[in-house]
Design an enzyme around this catalytic site. Structure first.
Site, short mmCIF file in Angstrom:
data_model
loop_
_atom_site.label_atom_id
_atom_site.label_comp_id
_atom_site.label_asym_id
_atom_site.label_seq_id
_atom_site.Cartn_x
_atom_site.Cartn_y
_atom_site.Cartn_z
CG HIS A 169 -13.23 2.27 -4.97
ND1 HIS A 169 -12.42 3.28 -4.50
CD2 HIS A 169 -12.53 1.14 -4.76
CE1 HIS A 169 -11.29 2.78 -4.03
NE2 HIS A 169 -11.33 1.47 -4.18
CG ASP A 207 -13.27 6.60 -3.75
OD1 ASP A 207 -14.31 6.04 -3.37
OD2 ASP A 207 -12.42 6.04 -4.47
CB SER A 247 -9.59 0.98 -1.23
OG SER A 247 -9.00 1.46 -2.40
N1 ARG Z 1 -7.65 2.64 -8.57
C1 ARG Z 1 -8.39 2.50 -7.35
C2 ARG Z 1 -8.31 1.05 -6.86
O1 ARG Z 1 -7.48 0.32 -7.30
C3 ARG Z 1 -9.81 2.96 -7.50
C4 ARG Z 1 -10.68 2.12 -8.35
C5 ARG Z 1 -12.10 2.56 -8.40
N2 ARG Z 1 -12.31 3.66 -9.34
C6 ARG Z 1 -12.49 3.50 -10.67
N3 ARG Z 1 -12.62 4.56 -11.43
N4 ARG Z 1 -12.56 2.32 -11.26
O2 ARG Z 1 -9.17 0.37 -6.42
N1 GLU Z 2 -8.04 1.59 -5.10
C1 GLU Z 2 -7.28 0.57 -4.42
C2 GLU Z 2 -8.17 -0.33 -3.54
O1 GLU Z 2 -9.31 -0.51 -3.85
C3 GLU Z 2 -6.22 1.22 -3.63
C4 GLU Z 2 -5.22 1.74 -4.55
C5 GLU Z 2 -3.97 0.91 -4.54
O2 GLU Z 2 -3.90 -0.11 -5.21
O3 GLU Z 2 -3.09 1.35 -3.77
O4 GLU Z 2 -7.73 -0.94 -2.60
#
Ligand code: ARG
Ligand code: GLU
Length: 724
Positions: A93, A229, A659
């Site tokens: 991502h 990921d 991330s």
């Molecule tokens: N929750 C994770 C973050 O905050 C992953 C986001 C990307 N994945 C998604 N399905 N949108 O960035």
């Molecule tokens: N998916 C989040 C990012 O893109 C990390 C998840 C979180 O917020 O800890 O940094």
């Protein structure tokens, strides 16, 4: 041993435990620590938790250390160097924008993945950077020089700006280095970062989205998780190994340090740390501020996004073209929408508000027992509460504005054209050049635009704003048009989208096909422009200016409150809130109890992918090749006892920006890649709770299995350093 002795022993032991607990930083797992202070503050505890290396192996300026393998990836994620040819690993991502930019219907890298089988096949990405931290220094004294007596915030800030400019001017650094100065502990401390930014970063590999984003929105922020990921990039440098703009003559970068990879995996209780660039946290808010997040701000933003997602979802289901156009927007709106729900739930279930209140009571007791503290800090909490109560309606109005305006692309078009008007008015000879730039920006915007969808968003979101916000905060022109349409936002939207030329690139082209002054006039006369101007103007005068003024007072009080907490609870070791600077967080691998009768294990396996697998589903389909490998148990060196590990969780304190951060074992070997947190624990940004806050990592063995067995990219595997 007699009974009595044993009870005395137990009491002594308990006292000792309490004493140790008080002298250790926060909870065992809480904290985002500054790498240059680990030796002084954390090393002992890290070793007690199982770390086998020294703090100087993590951060050192006199020898190579782990920090030399960590980069800020594009400023929004983290990546780590994993080969001596500059190969870096981050999340799918995080690399998604780059992957999407190289994707077309013929070469669908999102759907099919992308693998470079030689350096020559690696794909350059305009604007993508990788930044190393060379060293970190405490510059508090220089930055705060002669600010002690200044009580006016603006005056204080301009003194700080002056000190900063002086520091920048005199600081000795190499020509290819940059310096960055950031405030910590609410402005009580300042650190300087010497950085080195590489500007030629090429795409090396990415799995299909069905692996890299397996489970999509349904599984996002959730455990158990089965997402691979990850994506791979490479840093390129000039012939001297220094940063340079993209050039075909650049060569793979030779790093000071790259991470070793361990295939051993981790077990329950094992030490682990995450090294990266967490974006923003708010651990030191007052109880009133936490109450507002829980009861006002998060619920308002969630409700607005629910409307947006409802509209997008309905339209995306019916129309394949709209589905492609709005996929990235949908994912980003959904990401925070889901996180905030988890945050509210977690704050409630962990009693965060009461805990804050107890903490404040404890604080006040100590302050009141000490005359010097009482005169310096006796009123700070009450003043914070007062200011927060005053800012509440403005902060809420600001949430409405900042959540709603960016969702209406027509307003985005207006903002762009407003920029053009400003540029022409400054210098009308620049018209042709500025016009081209603007049209170029708008081209990108219109690629992901559907006028019908936008019109519905406009109608629905302005209705929400009009019905729920005080009339005095609303644009008079918006209200006038609303009343002229019998208070029907649907009809108001229809007239606007009919009359405005801002709904297509062709119409805008026609509008601008005139002289500079003609263009200014045409833009100004457009009904969308008029509305945009009126809305931003009213917002600025009725909300924004009041909010800024109150926020400045709050910032000043927060600074005092932070200083006070550090003095009053001097037995505690404080860590600064995340601010996108390099941090280390550490903890242990462990599961958690999510709610009554629901307890989660700490590892997932490929069996779970097959349990979730839904052929043809947009979230849970997987490539046939992955299924075949699973059926044959063809896991190579990466499986354990006939099973393929996929993800695991631990108590590392992470946030957005982490991330792509490496998950390291007790020896500093790479064992996983951080990419998310569990839903029940997303309140860790405000109130970390070791019971339920867990970060989610993809196991490095699954990453290597995909590169090796799925993609057959031996060229990549052969670059890596595996340790036994
Ligand atoms: N929750 C994770 C973050 O905050 C992953 C986001 C990307 N994945 C998604 N399905 N949108 O960035
Ligand atoms: N998916 C989040 C990012 O893109 C990390 C998840 C979180 O917020 O800890 O940094």
């Amino acid at each position: 041993m007699t009974l009595n002795q044993s009870s005395i022993m137990k009491k002594k032991l308990r006292l000792l435990v309490v004493f140790i607990a008080l002298s250790l930083p926060g909870f065992a797992d809480e904290g985002m620590w500054l790498p240059q202070l680990l030796q002084a503050l954390n090393e002992k505890q890290m070793k007690k938790l199982g770390m086998k290396i020294n703090a100087s192996d993590i951060y050192s300026i006199s020898k190579g250390s782990l920090k030399d393998a960590i980069v800020s990836f594009g400023g929004f994620c983290t990546a780590e160097v994993i080969s001596d040819k500059g190969l870096i690993l981050t999340n799918h991502h995080c690399g998604f924008d780059a992957i999407q930019n190289h994707t077309s219907l013929e070469k669908n890298y999102i759907q099919n993945g992308f693998w470079a089988y030689s350096f020559g096949q690696e794909l350059p990405n305009r604007g993508l950077t990788a930044t190393f931290i060379v060293r970190i220094e405490d510059v508090t004294d220089q930055i705060l020089k002669e600010t002690a007596g200044i009580s006016d915030e603006k005056e204080r800030q301009s003194r700080i700006d002056k000190n900063l400019a002086e520091l920048r001017k005199n600081y000795k650094k190499e020509s290819y280095e940059d310096i960055l100065v950031r405030a910590f502990f609410e402005g009580n401390k300042y650190f300087l970062f010497v950085t080195e930014t590489y500007k030629d970063v090429r795409l090396v590999g990415a799995p299909p989205a069905s692996i890299g984003n397996f489970g999509k929105d349904t599984d996002n922020w959730m455990w158990p998780r089965h997402t691979g990921d990850f994506s791979l990039f490479r840093i390129y440098a000039d012939k001297n190994n220094k940063p340079a703009a993209y050039s075909p003559d650049n060569v793979p970068y030779t790093p000071k340090r790259s991470l070793n990879i361990s295939l051993k995996g981790l077990k329950q209780g094992d030490f682990t740390m995450v090294f990266g660039f967490p974006g923003r946290t708010n651990q030191y808010l007052s109880s009133e501020a936490v109450r507002q997040v829980m009861e006002v701000s998060d619920p308002a933003k969630i409700a607005i996004r629910a409307k947006v997602l409802g509209i997008l979802n309905e339209r995306m289901r019916r129309d394949e073209q709209i589905k492609i156009q709005y996929a990235a927007k949908y994912a980003s709106v959904e990401n925070a929408y889901k996180k905030w729900q988890g945050e509210v739930l977690g704050l409630r279930s962990s009693n965060a508000l009461q805990r804050k209140k107890d903490y404040e009571q404890n604080f006040m007791q100590r302050v009141n027992a000490n005359p010097a503290w009482q005169s310096a800090y006796g009123t700070v909490l009450q003043e914070l509460t007062d200011k927060y109560r005053q800012i509440e309606p403005y902060a809420l109005a600001r949430d409405y504005f900042t959540e709603i305006l960016p969702r209406i692309e027509l307003m985005g078009v207006a903002a762009n054209l407003n920029g053009l008007v400003n540029a022409i008015e400054k210098d009308s000879t620049a018209f042709t050049k500025k016009k081209e730039e603007t049209l170029h920006n708008l081209e990108d915007l219109f690629k992901e635009f559907n006028a019908g969808v936008d019109q519905t968003l406009f109608a629905t979101l302005t209705e929400k704003m009009i019905k729920e916000q005080p009339a005095s905060y609303l644009s008079p022109l918006l209200l006038e048009r609303y009343n002229n349409h019998q208070q029907q936002t649907g009809a108001m939207a229809e007239s606007l989208y009919q009359a405005s030329s801002f709904t297509s690139l062709d119409k805008i082209n026609a509008l601008l096909n005139t002289s500079a002054s003609g263009a200014v006039q045409a833009i100004r006369n457009d009904p969308a422009m008029q509305l945009y101007s009126s809305m931003t103007k009213t917002y600025g005068s009725e909300v924004g200016s009041k909010w800024s003024e109150l926020q400045a007072s709050i910032n000043k009080l927060q600074r005092t409150y932070m200083k006070a907490q550090m003095e009053v609870f001097s037995e505690k070791t404080f860590y600064p809130d995340a601010n996108s600077t390099l941090r280390v967080t550490y903890g242990n691998v462990k599961g958690y109890k999510a709610r009554d009768a629901v307890t989660y294990d700490y590892y997932t396996y490929m069996d779970g992918i097959m349990e979730k697998y839904k052929p043809g589903d947009y979230e849970f389909d997987v490539p046939q090749k992955l299924i075949d490998l699973y059926k044959r148990k063809d896991y190579g060196a990466y499986g354990v006892n006939g099973k393929m590990p996929v993800c695991f969780i631990a108590s590392n304190h992470t946030t957005g920006g982490n991330s792509g951060s490496p998950a390291l074992d007790a020896y500093g070997n790479l064992v996983g890649l951080n990419f998310d947190r569990v839903w029940e624990g997303t309140m860790s940004d405000i109130n970390y709770n070791p019971e339920i806050c867990r970060n989610i990592m993809v196991d490095i063995r699954y990453v290597l299995f995909i590169i090796d067995k799925y993609a057959g990219a031996q060229n990549i595997i052969s670059e890596l350093k595996l340790v036994k």
